[in-house]
Design a protein around this motif. Sequence first.
Motif: not given
Length: 418
Positions: A107-112, A356-362, A56-57, A26-27
Amino acid sequence: MDLGYKSAFNWITLWASLLFALILGFSRLSFGLFLPGIQREIGGSYGDLGMLGTVNFIGYLVGTLCLPPLISHFQHSKNIINRISCLLLGLAMIASAFSEHFIQLGLWRFMIGFFSALATVLVLSIATDTVQPAERGMTSGLIWLGGSAGILITGLFAPYIIEPAHLDGWRYAWLAMGIFGVLAMVGFEMVTRKQRFESTQFTQLESNSREQEQVSVYRLMFSPNKFLFLLGSYFFFGWGYIIYFTFLVPYLVNKGIPSIYAGLIWSCIGFAGLFNGWVGGRAIDRWPSGYTLALGLALGTIGVLGVTTNRILLTSLGAVIIGLVSFITPPLMTTALLRRYAPSSIYPVCLSVATAFFATGQMIGPMVGGWVVERYGLEFGVTSSSLFMALSALFACLYGKKQGELETRTLRSESMNS
């Protein structure tokens, strides 16, 4: 006190899976499905919308980086931190449904992203701590398939969400998803409260100091002989899969495919992913190797290339292959491999580093994907994800090779000592 281990099939795993429908399906991934509706109402180019995905990422990466110091300061409050994170994630989803312009939605996508990063690691850690070690791969699979269920559900509602006649469809969908997430958090809290956890299980590293703890974690994660290549695989997977999931539905809509069929293709990914979680969990428990991970990624690369045929049937078949073998598989297998080979006392921190590595790729993926789409078109943009999926498979093979070499050396050492 002793911790009574459960089997993979238990109420904690079920509620964790429902939470992952929010955390992942969902998010995070629903954004790609909602892009046509968001673009019609708020406006913006695909580059602008890709930047929203990147925001978001960025939040996801910041949340991941904040987690290790957070759990170091609150070593015995894992459940409390998770409860707050899941609650605020659900509320942020609800609030995002009322966004009127790009900055507000960003801003909301960042918080999500921030709260979903905390919840991803904590939910997995809490749930797998309660399960027999031999079934933790299966447990991870069952939890991650909640994300597939989230995709399946959103796909079924696609005609209402992305049809031009329903301008506010994405708003109502996000509102409903946020409410669902809050309820799932309550259910997870109720079942985990009944489970007895050891008071020191979260991040105690025997008698080591905090500085020594961090050094041991990072030496483990960044050693080429340990987890470095696994991190590389996870990084490129995050980069590749998010491009595909962000721009697949806009590509289908742009091709003139009716929204009901675009929604069905999206649902097929989620439906296939339901089997992915079960099959992938079984596979990594039986063959805990980087080669097992690489196989699913290689097949996923082939699945992405279905877009290049310009045939809806082969594009759909490729989407099903991705859902079946390389959507949930890489995260659950990475989680399971870390859970198996990293010391249990530092597992949450190790998982945070990997995430963190996964998030950086995203974070990089939507930005690069948006640029490619603007310059070369949606078809080339979606196809570009295959390059990064292939790199992910290559790094998984390198990890499997190093893993095999280490096991061979260990066996030789044991035979010499005996």
